[in-house]
Write a protein that holds these residues in place. Sequence first.
Motif, PDB file in Angstrom:
ATOM      1  N   GLY A 149       0.422  -1.340  -0.001  1.00  0.00           N
ATOM      2  CA  GLY A 149       0.177   0.184   0.299  1.00  0.00           C
ATOM      3  C   GLY A 149       0.620   0.794  -0.135  1.00  0.00           C
ATOM      4  N   GLU A 150       2.496   1.167  -0.017  1.00  0.00           N
ATOM      5  CA  GLU A 150       3.262   2.206  -0.154  1.00  0.00           C
ATOM      6  C   GLU A 150       3.083   2.992  -1.087  1.00  0.00           C
ATOM      7  OE1 GLU A 150       6.989   0.929   0.797  1.00  0.00           O
ATOM      8  OE2 GLU A 150       7.075   3.050   1.401  1.00  0.00           O
ATOM      9  N   ASP A 151       2.243   2.893  -1.903  1.00  0.00           N
ATOM     10  CA  ASP A 151       2.562   3.746  -3.520  1.00  0.00           C
ATOM     11  C   ASP A 151       1.306   3.979  -3.479  1.00  0.00           C
ATOM     12  OD1 ASP A 151       5.317   2.876  -4.082  1.00  0.00           O
ATOM     13  OD2 ASP A 151       4.860   1.369  -4.540  1.00  0.00           O
ATOM     14  N   LEU A 152       0.301   3.873  -2.606  1.00  0.00           N
ATOM     15  CA  LEU A 152      -1.263   4.309  -2.817  1.00  0.00           C
ATOM     16  C   LEU A 152      -1.472   5.839  -3.130  1.00  0.00           C
ATOM     17  CD1 LEU A 152      -3.565   1.676  -0.269  1.00  0.00           C
ATOM     18  CD2 LEU A 152      -3.766   2.065  -3.165  1.00  0.00           C
ATOM     19  N   ALA A 153      -2.268   6.348  -3.321  1.00  0.00           N
ATOM     20  CA  ALA A 153      -2.547   7.430  -3.409  1.00  0.00           C
ATOM     21  C   ALA A 153      -2.870   8.031  -2.196  1.00  0.00           C
ATOM     22  CB  ALA A 153      -3.508   8.276  -4.472  1.00  0.00           C
ATOM     23  N   GLY A 154      -2.135   9.453  -1.826  1.00  0.00           N
ATOM     24  CA  GLY A 154      -2.092   9.997  -0.187  1.00  0.00           C
ATOM     25  C   GLY A 154      -1.208   9.099   0.537  1.00  0.00           C
ATOM     26  N   VAL A 155      -0.722   8.747   0.084  1.00  0.00           N
ATOM     27  CA  VAL A 155       1.270   8.352   0.527  1.00  0.00           C
ATOM     28  C   VAL A 155       1.999   9.048   0.276  1.00  0.00           C
ATOM     29  CG1 VAL A 155       2.430   6.130   1.268  1.00  0.00           C
ATOM     30  CG2 VAL A 155      -0.534   6.103   1.253  1.00  0.00           C
ATOM     31  N   HIS A 156       2.848   9.068   0.729  1.00  0.00           N
ATOM     32  CA  HIS A 156       4.090  10.978   0.750  1.00  0.00           C
ATOM     33  C   HIS A 156       5.205  10.388   1.094  1.00  0.00           C
ATOM     34  CE1 HIS A 156       1.147  12.426  -2.917  1.00  0.00           C
ATOM     35  NE2 HIS A 156       0.615  13.065  -0.813  1.00  0.00           N
ATOM     36  N   PHE A 312       5.978   2.789  20.043  1.00  0.00           N
ATOM     37  CA  PHE A 312       5.627   1.595  19.950  1.00  0.00           C
ATOM     38  C   PHE A 312       5.416   0.466  18.362  1.00  0.00           C
ATOM     39  CE2 PHE A 312       6.131   2.663  24.284  1.00  0.00           C
ATOM     40  CZ  PHE A 312       7.485   2.482  25.079  1.00  0.00           C
ATOM     41  N   ARG A 313       5.478   1.191  18.272  1.00  0.00           N
ATOM     42  CA  ARG A 313       4.049   1.179  16.180  1.00  0.00           C
ATOM     43  C   ARG A 313       4.647   0.843  15.506  1.00  0.00           C
ATOM     44  NH1 ARG A 313       1.734   0.630  20.276  1.00  0.00           N
ATOM     45  NH2 ARG A 313      -0.783   1.296  20.866  1.00  0.00           N
ATOM     46  N   SER A 314       4.803   0.303  14.360  1.00  0.00           N
ATOM     47  CA  SER A 314       5.664   0.323  13.088  1.00  0.00           C
ATOM     48  C   SER A 314       4.684   0.168  12.662  1.00  0.00           C
ATOM     49  CB  SER A 314       7.161  -1.452  12.637  1.00  0.00           C
ATOM     50  OG  SER A 314       7.994  -1.228  13.704  1.00  0.00           O
ATOM     51  N   PRO A 315       5.098   0.840  11.088  1.00  0.00           N
ATOM     52  CA  PRO A 315       3.525   0.417   9.733  1.00  0.00           C
ATOM     53  C   PRO A 315       4.726  -0.982   9.136  1.00  0.00           C
ATOM     54  CG  PRO A 315       5.608   1.402   8.739  1.00  0.00           C
ATOM     55  CD  PRO A 315       6.000   0.927  10.293  1.00  0.00           C
ATOM     56  N   VAL A 316       2.796  -2.150   8.954  1.00  0.00           N
ATOM     57  CA  VAL A 316       2.651  -2.944   8.191  1.00  0.00           C
ATOM     58  C   VAL A 316       1.965  -2.821   7.875  1.00  0.00           C
ATOM     59  CG1 VAL A 316       1.284  -5.318   8.632  1.00  0.00           C
ATOM     60  CG2 VAL A 316       2.725  -4.064  10.983  1.00  0.00           C
ATOM     61  N   GLU A 317       0.865  -2.466   6.770  1.00  0.00           N
ATOM     62  CA  GLU A 317      -0.004  -2.021   5.597  1.00  0.00           C
ATOM     63  C   GLU A 317      -0.376  -0.583   5.880  1.00  0.00           C
ATOM     64  OE1 GLU A 317      -2.166  -5.190   5.161  1.00  0.00           O
ATOM     65  OE2 GLU A 317      -2.833  -4.639   3.269  1.00  0.00           O
ATOM     66  N   VAL A 318      -0.459   0.059   4.442  1.00  0.00           N
ATOM     67  CA  VAL A 318      -1.381   1.379   4.105  1.00  0.00           C
ATOM     68  C   VAL A 318      -2.762   0.644   3.672  1.00  0.00           C
ATOM     69  CG1 VAL A 318      -1.762   3.204   3.564  1.00  0.00           C
ATOM     70  CG2 VAL A 318       0.581   2.473   4.345  1.00  0.00           C
ATOM     71  N   LEU A 319      -3.983   0.847   4.053  1.00  0.00           N
ATOM     72  CA  LEU A 319      -4.942  -0.015   4.081  1.00  0.00           C
ATOM     73  C   LEU A 319      -5.776   1.089   2.979  1.00  0.00           C
ATOM     74  CD1 LEU A 319      -6.109  -0.530   8.155  1.00  0.00           C
ATOM     75  CD2 LEU A 319      -5.043  -1.978   6.399  1.00  0.00           C
ATOM     76  N   ALA A 320      -6.102   0.341   2.071  1.00  0.00           N
ATOM     77  CA  ALA A 320      -6.461   1.319   0.837  1.00  0.00           C
ATOM     78  C   ALA A 320      -8.325   1.123   1.764  1.00  0.00           C
ATOM     79  CB  ALA A 320      -6.833   0.760  -0.228  1.00  0.00           C
ATOM     80  N   ASP A 321      -8.802   2.159   0.388  1.00  0.00           N
ATOM     81  CA  ASP A 321     -10.593   2.558   0.538  1.00  0.00           C
ATOM     82  C   ASP A 321     -11.609   1.851   0.130  1.00  0.00           C
ATOM     83  OD1 ASP A 321     -10.461   3.805  -1.964  1.00  0.00           O
ATOM     84  OD2 ASP A 321     -10.791   5.812  -2.129  1.00  0.00           O
ATOM     85  N   PRO A 322     -12.494   1.275  -0.280  1.00  0.00           N
ATOM     86  CA  PRO A 322     -12.868   0.591  -1.065  1.00  0.00           C
ATOM     87  C   PRO A 322     -13.104   0.320  -2.478  1.00  0.00           C
ATOM     88  CG  PRO A 322     -14.172   1.268   1.038  1.00  0.00           C
ATOM     89  CD  PRO A 322     -13.482   2.001   0.863  1.00  0.00           C
ATOM     90  N   ASP A 323     -12.745   1.216  -2.800  1.00  0.00           N
ATOM     91  CA  ASP A 323     -12.059   1.081  -3.973  1.00  0.00           C
ATOM     92  C   ASP A 323     -10.866   1.502  -4.898  1.00  0.00           C
ATOM     93  OD1 ASP A 323     -14.858   2.543  -4.552  1.00  0.00           O
ATOM     94  OD2 ASP A 323     -14.306   4.479  -5.120  1.00  0.00           O
ATOM     95  N   ARG A 324      -9.803   1.039  -3.323  1.00  0.00           N
ATOM     96  CA  ARG A 324      -8.650   0.359  -3.479  1.00  0.00           C
ATOM     97  C   ARG A 324      -7.908   1.749  -4.441  1.00  0.00           C
ATOM     98  NH1 ARG A 324      -7.164  -2.796  -0.913  1.00  0.00           N
ATOM     99  NH2 ARG A 324      -4.718  -2.681  -2.244  1.00  0.00           N
ATOM    100  N   SER A 325      -8.348   2.926  -4.479  1.00  0.00           N
ATOM    101  CA  SER A 325      -7.452   3.836  -5.263  1.00  0.00           C
ATOM    102  C   SER A 325      -7.045   5.120  -4.373  1.00  0.00           C
ATOM    103  CB  SER A 325      -9.039   4.536  -5.815  1.00  0.00           C
ATOM    104  OG  SER A 325     -10.144   5.829  -5.042  1.00  0.00           O
ATOM    105  N   ARG A 326      -7.219   4.780  -2.497  1.00  0.00           N
ATOM    106  CA  ARG A 326      -6.004   5.746  -2.224  1.00  0.00           C
ATOM    107  C   ARG A 326      -6.561   5.275  -0.500  1.00  0.00           C
ATOM    108  NH1 ARG A 326      -6.512  10.550  -2.099  1.00  0.00           N
ATOM    109  NH2 ARG A 326      -5.423  10.363   0.390  1.00  0.00           N
TER     110      ARG A 326
END
Length: 496
Positions: A149-156, A312-326
């Motif tokens: 999910g790192e390359d989803l829109a909304g991730v910079h 005490f938190r590490s990123p595991v996944e960027v979660l997408a919206d239902p359209d998987r667009s962002r």
Amino acid sequence: MGCHKLLLSELKMWTSGRSGWISRLHYGISWRGKASFSSCSPKVCIVGGGPAGFYTAQHLIKARQDAEVDIYERLPVPFGLVRFGVAPDHPEVKNVINTFTQTAKHSRCSFYGNVNVGKDVSVEELQQAYHAVVLSYGAEGNRRMGVPGEDLAGVHSAKDFVGWYNGQPSCRELRPDLNCETAVILGQGNVALDVARILLSPIDILKKTDITQPALEALAESQVRRVLIVGRRGPMQVACTIKELREMVNLPGARPEMVVADFEGVTEALKDLPRPRKRLTELMLKTALEIPGEKEQERRNKASHIWGFRFFRSPVEVLADPDRSRAAGIRLAVNKLEGSGEAARAVLTGEVEDVTCGLVISSIGYKSLPIDPSVPFDSRKAIVPNSMGRVQQAAGVYCSGWLKTGPTGVIGTTMNNSFDTAQSLVEDMNSGTLDVSTGKPGSQSISTLLEKRGVKPVTFADWEKIDNVEIKRGEASGKPREKLLTVEEMLQVART
Ligand code: FAD
Ligand code: NAP
């Protein structure tokens, strides 16, 4: 090659009003007009016109009265991260530009902007033209989180986000969508705090800075109300410094929101911390745990914006919206610490936690990149392997700044490591390890190469035209400057 040394008496013709410019009839004039002193003087070129480049040049010029130094910079404008990294609301930090300007205007220093080393000219070609090449081209990449999910829109990356609000030409098109309530920043260094502050600062403060107009307009419309600054380790391991934390604590219109449980055992550990870390931790504890006084409580009650550390938190996944667009959220692994102090390690507990957010900014560090296959590069450490600035297995090649050390350290740290590299170079010249007895053509031969390749460098005088235009444009809107945002515009002004 013949040696025509410029006599001391002749040097005195160097007048302040026309410094650096001597009659063409009497002295060798290089391709861009600055007088060339001697074909026998040690000629050094520096790749990169950021703090490391300028500080290396400064020390070389001072330590060797005969050295000539040319700085090649990829962009038409100098100063690297001082222009494109340092936060717009920290104008005092940019005063170092005055020192760099003095160096650039020194009679034995020349600046050639708009020259992309590795593309327009190779390091090998520079080595042929100069006695020594110093690589000081910084860290233009960024560490990736390496999660789905790192390359989803909304991730910079913070590198791009900072570049966007600071007018880095390559980041002009970023246009981050700020139409969400919560932003999550990963990493707890000073860059993370810069980004959080810019996202939450009242627009009336930002509009008096040199932040770019498109960023100002986007931030004025921003819906972001809450910024969480997430670290994989604990409060005693944050990478930011106290000045930047204090700015967050005192940010007008914003109140802190911490998780009290994150601070368990911290008060007890305070006494064993080294002083700077102790003061930083005390401020964090005060902000997180103390009941504020009446005035501060009133300020917090009125605040429309919220910021907070999450530990005490590490990123595991960027979660997408239902359209998987962002991006619509982030899944964080819950960690525990193994060991203590700076060396404590984050270890997964197996638990995860989802946080809803529309903007994710990864601020986990910059990264140097190789620019020329002929130069050794340590891909694991992302630095040029060196010993005291001498590049390993590459005689006559040196490095300084973030390329030498990795992407950490404030401008003062970069200054010291650049002086050290320059000192290594001077020692090598003085001891004969670096042979400077035969003449080298320096910029004269490089100019011929660049001309053939259709590359027209920007001189420091050309940069001053850009500088003047930017300052004038800024005056109209009460800003210290309004930056030109494209290389084309910069070149156009430089060539008027
Ligand atoms: P850079 O500043 O990156 O300079 C490298 C230069 O090389 C750039 O001009 C680049 O265009 C040029 N270049 C790249 N590739 C090529 C090529 N192929 N050919 C020719 N030229 C090339 N420190 C502070 O003390 N105070 C602060 O407030 C502060 N804020 C910061 C904010 C941010 C967002 C960041 C990332 C850093 C900040 N720092 C601050 C740290 C400081 O910016 C660094 O210590 C310093 O800039 C490192 O200098 P450098 O010359 O190694 O790299
Ligand atoms: P930094 O200070 O090294 O901070 C990086 C942050 O990212 C740390 O919190 C680090 O946590 C975290 N991180 C690294 N890898 C990670 C991963 N894989 N997963 C999760 N988190 C990770 O870098 P920076 O903020 O980019 O700053 C660079 C340098 O510029 C610093 O020296 C900084 O002081 C300087 N700077 C100064 C100013 C200023 O003076 N105002 C402003 C901006 C930048 P760990 O500690 O756990 O590794």
